[in-house]
Design an enzyme around this catalytic site. Structure first.
Site, PDB file in Angstrom:
ATOM      1  CG  ASP A 303      -2.107  -0.971   1.021  1.00 15.59           C
ATOM      2  OD1 ASP A 303      -2.638  -1.030  -0.097  1.00 15.59           O
ATOM      3  OD2 ASP A 303      -2.457  -1.668   1.978  1.00 15.59           O
ATOM      4  CE1 TYR A 387      -9.119  -3.815   6.455  1.00 16.58           C
ATOM      5  CE2 TYR A 387      -8.752  -5.056   4.448  1.00 16.58           C
ATOM      6  CZ  TYR A 387      -9.035  -5.023   5.795  1.00 16.58           C
ATOM      7  OH  TYR A 387      -9.231  -6.195   6.471  1.00 16.58           O
ATOM      8  CG  HIS A 437      -6.862 -10.250   4.747  1.00 17.65           C
ATOM      9  ND1 HIS A 437      -8.195 -10.545   4.915  1.00 17.65           N
ATOM     10  CD2 HIS A 437      -6.665  -9.089   5.402  1.00 17.65           C
ATOM     11  CE1 HIS A 437      -8.773  -9.602   5.622  1.00 17.65           C
ATOM     12  NE2 HIS A 437      -7.865  -8.696   5.947  1.00 17.65           N
TER      13      HIS A 437
HETATM   14 CO    CO Z   1      -7.943  -7.163   7.333  1.00 18.90          CO
END
Ligand code: CO
Length: 643
Positions: A303, A387, A437
Site C-alpha cells: 500500500d 480499506y 489475509h
Molecule cells: Co484485514
C-alpha cells in the site's frame, strides 16, 4: 456550544522553511514549472509524486542544506519513468534520470481513468452481460496492483488488475457485491484493457452491505453528550512544523508515499534536548491474501510503495475524527496533471487523557497519591480502495512512545453460490465471504539515543538450570545479547522469552552506571507470513520474513522493500541490503520493525469493520534516572458526576 476547536492550520506560510518542512504549494508549482521548461521531455507527462528531498545527516550538520524536490513522473510518449531533482534555491533542474524497466506506484487519478477504461471495454461489458448484469452505471472498478508472478502476458505494460463490483443503489459504496471471477487487466499508460479474464458464473450476493446512517435502520437514541473541554487551550505550542509538548519536542513532516513523518524527536531534560529518534515513518505495507481462487490469489498489495499512503490521506473532520483542541496540518500533493491539491486537515495533533499514570495508596494511613496520564497524539488516516488505515503516534509523560495502527473500512470480499462455504476465508453475509489475509506494517525508526553512537541488544528472559544455585527451581533472569552486525540483526519476536530489543548509547551512562537506552516492545500482533520462501510474495516482500531488522544508517534507504516495488519481480530490499553486514556497534542504527495483523474475518467485520488495533512501544529503559513523571502535579477535580 461546540467544544472542539481547530487552531489555525497554515504554518506553511513560512519565509524560510526548516530543512525538514514539507513542501508548500508554491514550491511544488515552482518545481513543475522548472521541470516543464527544461529540455529533454516530450511534454506529455503524468506526474506521480513530489516530495522534499530531505538533507542527509552530513548535509544537515554542515548547515544550510539546499532545498530540493524529488519528483517521479512518467513520459507517456516514451512510456518511460523519470526521476527529477529540482533545486528551489537555484531554480534549476539538478538532474533528470530515466528509469527504464520500472513502474512507479499507481497514482490516485489513475483509479478514475482505469475505471472509465474498463467500463468502455466491450469484453468487460459482455462479461457482465453474460452474468445478466445490464445496468453498467452501477458497476464500480478498482485497480489492484498487478504484482509480479512471472506469468504476466503483458509485463512491459504499466499494469493493473481491475476488479468489479455492482452497487445496489447510487449511494451504495458497492463493495458488498463483487463480480466473482472477472479480472480485467489494464495498461495504465494507454488506459486500455489488454485482457479480460472471465471465469465462472457466481451470482451477485443478495445484500448490498450499504452502511450509511440512512441505510442501516433505526439508530440507537440513548447516547448523552460526552464532551472534551480544554477551556484554557492545549498544552502544546507550535512554531511552523515544530511541536513542543511539555518536555517532548519534534518536527512534523509529510510525504506522498509515507504520509506522516516525524523528525528530530527528543526529550528536554534540565534545559538540554536529548535526541531519541532522528526520523520515524511508515516505510512499507504488505497485505497478502491466502485464497487460491482466481479473483483473489494475486491480491498482495504494497500500500505504501504501490499506491502512496500520503496521497490517499483523508481530510479530517473536527468533532468526528478528532475531539478537543486540534492543531491540523494541511498537506500539498502534486496531481497527475502537474497541479497541486491541498489536503486540508491531513495531520491531526492533539492531547488526550490517558487514564492513570501512577498511583499508590498508603494502606496504613489511607493517603493516596495519584497522577493522571496524558498523551500527545499525532495521527493521520488513509483510504486504500476498500480499506482504511489510521496511524497514531502517542507520546506519554513517562517517556513512552507508541505507534498504534487502526484498521477499519470494508473487507475485500468474494461471492459464493448459495450453500457453498469457503475453505480459505469466512462467511460475512449471505453468499459473501472474506478471504483470510494479513496486514504487515514496516516502520523505519532512525534511532538516535542521546546521539548517533548506538548499539543494539536482544533481551530474552531464560530459566536458570535446576542446580544447587537454583534450589527451588524457580529462578529466571534477563539475558542481553548484542546484535553486532546487520546480518545478525534479522530477528523474530519470541513470546516464550518475553523478547524485546534494547537500543543503547554505550557512550553515556545513567545514574546506575548503565548505558542510556530505549527498548522496543512488540505488541500482541507478531504473526508470521504463511507464504513459502519460493513465493512471489516473499521474494518481493522480504522484510515480512522477520519482525526486526537493523541497518547502519544509509541516507538513500527509506523504503524497506525497494524504492520501486510496483511490478518489480526482483526488488533490492532489506533482505538484500544486510548481506553487506555492516557493523552495528556504537554507530548510527536504523531499526525496521514490522507489525503483522492476522485477519480471519468475522461477520462482525461486515459491512464496515470495527477498528482493529495493533501497536508497538518504544519505552525508556535506563534513559532516565527514575520515573520521569514524578513531577506531574496532582490532578485538580473540576468536573464530577457526584456534585
Ligand atoms: Co484485514
Amino acid at each position: 456550544m461546540d467544544h472542539h476547536v481547530s487552531l489555525a492550520n497554515e504554518p506553511q506560510t513560512i519565509a524560510q522553511p526548516h530543512p525538514f518542512d514539507p513542501l508548500s504549494k508554491a514550491e511544488i508549482l515552482r518545481a513543475v514549472a522548472i521541470l516543464r521548461a527544461a529540455p529533454g521531455l516530450s511534454g506529455l507527462l503524468r506526474f506521480v509524486s513530489a516530495a522534499l528531498r530531505e538533507p542527509n545527516k552530513a548535509a544537515l550538520a554542515a548547515g544550510n542544506p539546499p532545498r530540493e524536490i524529488f519528483m517521479i513522473l512518467i513520459d507517456l510518449t516514451e512510456r518511460l519513468a523519470y526521476e527529477a531533482i529540482i533545486s528551489l534555491n537555484a531554480g534549476s533542474l539538478v538532474s533528470l534520470t530515466p528509469k527504464p524497466g520500472i513502474q512507479p506506484g499507481i497514482v490516485l487519478e489513475e483509479f478514475i481513468l482505469c475505471e472509465n477504461a474498463v467500463k468502455a471495454d466491450p469484453g468487460w461489458q459482455s462479461a457482465l452481460a453474460r452474468r445478466g448484469i445490464t445496468d453498467l452505471d452501477k458497476a464500480i472498478v478498482d485497480p489492484w496492483s498487478a504484482g509480479a508472478y512471472g506469468d504476466e502476458k503483458f509485463p512491459q505494460c504499466r499494469l493493473a488488475q481491475a476488479l468489479t463490483w455492482i452497487r445496489g443503489s447510487a449511494d451504495d459504496v458497492g463493495y458488498g457485491r463483487p463480480v466473482e471471477g472477472l479480472i480485467t487487466y489494464v495498461d495504465l499508460i494507454d488506459m486500455k484493457v489488454v485482457e479480460v479474464i472471465d471465469e465462472g458464473d457466481t451470482p451477485l450476493p443478495p445484500l448490498t452491505g450499504n452502511y450509511t446512517a440512512q441505510s442501516v435502520g433505526p439508530l440507537r437514541s440513548d447516547l448523552k453528550p460526552l464532551d472534551i473541554i480544554q477551556s484554557d487551550g492545549p498544552s502544546f505550542t507550535i512554531d511552523g512544523y515544530h511541536v513542543s509538548w511539555q518536555k517532548w519536542q519534534m518536527r512534523i513532516g509529510f510525504t506522498p508515499r509515507e504520509g506522516l513523518v516525524l523528525h528530530e524527536v527528543g526529550y528536554l531534560e534540565d534545559g538540554v534536548l536529548r535526541p531519541i529518534m532522528h526520523r520515524a515513518s511508515l516505510s512499507e505495507m504488505q497485505v497478502p491474501y491466502g485464497d487460491p481462487s482466481v479473483t483473489h490469489n494475486k491480491k498482495n498489495v504494497f500500500d505504501v510503495g504501490e499506491y502512496g499512503m500520503g496521497r490517499m490521506t483523508n481530510s479530517l473532520v473536527l468533532g468526528c475524527d478528532c475531539l478537543g483542541v486540534i492543531q491540523y496540518f494541511d498537506a500539498h500533493m502534486l496531481t497527475m496533471a502537474g497541479e497541486v491539491e491541498t489536503l486540508k486537515n491531513a495531520i491531526c495533533l492533539h492531547e488526550e487523557d490517558a487514564g492513570v499514570m501512577w498511583k499508590h495508596t498508603d494502606w496504613r494511613s489511607n493517603h493516596t497519591e495519584v497522577r493522571r496520564s496524558r498523551r500527545l497524539v499525532v495521527s493521520f488516516f488513509a483510504t486504500v480502495g476498500n480499506y482504511d488505515y489510521g496511524f497514531y503516534w502517542y507520546f506519554y509523560q513517562n517517556g513512552d512512545i507508541q505507534m498504534e495502527v487502526k484498521l477499519t473500512g470494508c473487507l475485500s470480499v468474494g461471492a459464493l453460490p448459495p450453500g457453498v462455504a469457503p475453505s480459505h476465508g469466512a462467511m460475512v453475509a449471505p453468499q459473501l465471504y472474506a478471504p483470510i489475509h494479513q496486514h504487515f506494517f514496516s516502520f523505519r525508526l532512525d534511532m538516535d539515543i542521546d546521539g548517533a553512537g548506538n548499539s543494539l541488544y536482544e533481551v530474552d528472559t531464560i530459566a536458570d538450570p535446576e542446580d544447587a544455585a537454583n534450589p527451588y527451581a524457580g529462578c529466571y533472569r534477563p539475558v542481553y545479547t548484542q546484535l553486532t552486525s546487520e546480518a545478525q540483526a534479522a530477528r523474530d519476536t519470541n513470546p516464550d522469552t518475553g523478547r524485546t530489543w534494547m537500543i543503547v548509547n554505550p557512550n553515556r551512562l545513567n545514574a546506575v552506571g548503565r548505558p542510556t537506552a530505549y527498548k522496543l516492545i512488540p505488541g500482541a500482533d507478531t504473526v508470521k507470513p504463511f507464504a513459502h520462501p519460493s513465493s512471489s510474495l516473499i521474494k518481493r516482500a522480504g522484510f515480512i520474513a522477520h519482525s526486526l531488522w537493523a541497518t547502519h544508517y544509509q541516507p538513500a534507504e527509506l523504503f524497506v522493500a525497494d524504492d520501486y516495488i510496483n511490478q518489480n519481480p526482483a526488488p533490492h530490499g532489506i533482505d538484500q541490503w544486510i548481506k553487506r553486514d555492516h557493523s552495528l556497534d556504537n554507530t548510527d542504527i536504523v531499526l525496521w520493525y514490522t507489525l503483522g495483523a492476522h485477519h480471519i474475518p468475522r461477520p462482525e467485520d461486515w459491512p464496515v469493520m470495527p477498528v482493529a488495533h495493533c501497536s508497538f512501544t518504544l519505552k525508556p529503559a535506563g534513559f532516565f534516572n527514575q520515573n520521569p513523571a514524578m513531577d506531574l502535579p496532582p490532578p485538580t477535580p473540576r468536573h464530577s458526576c457526584c456534585d
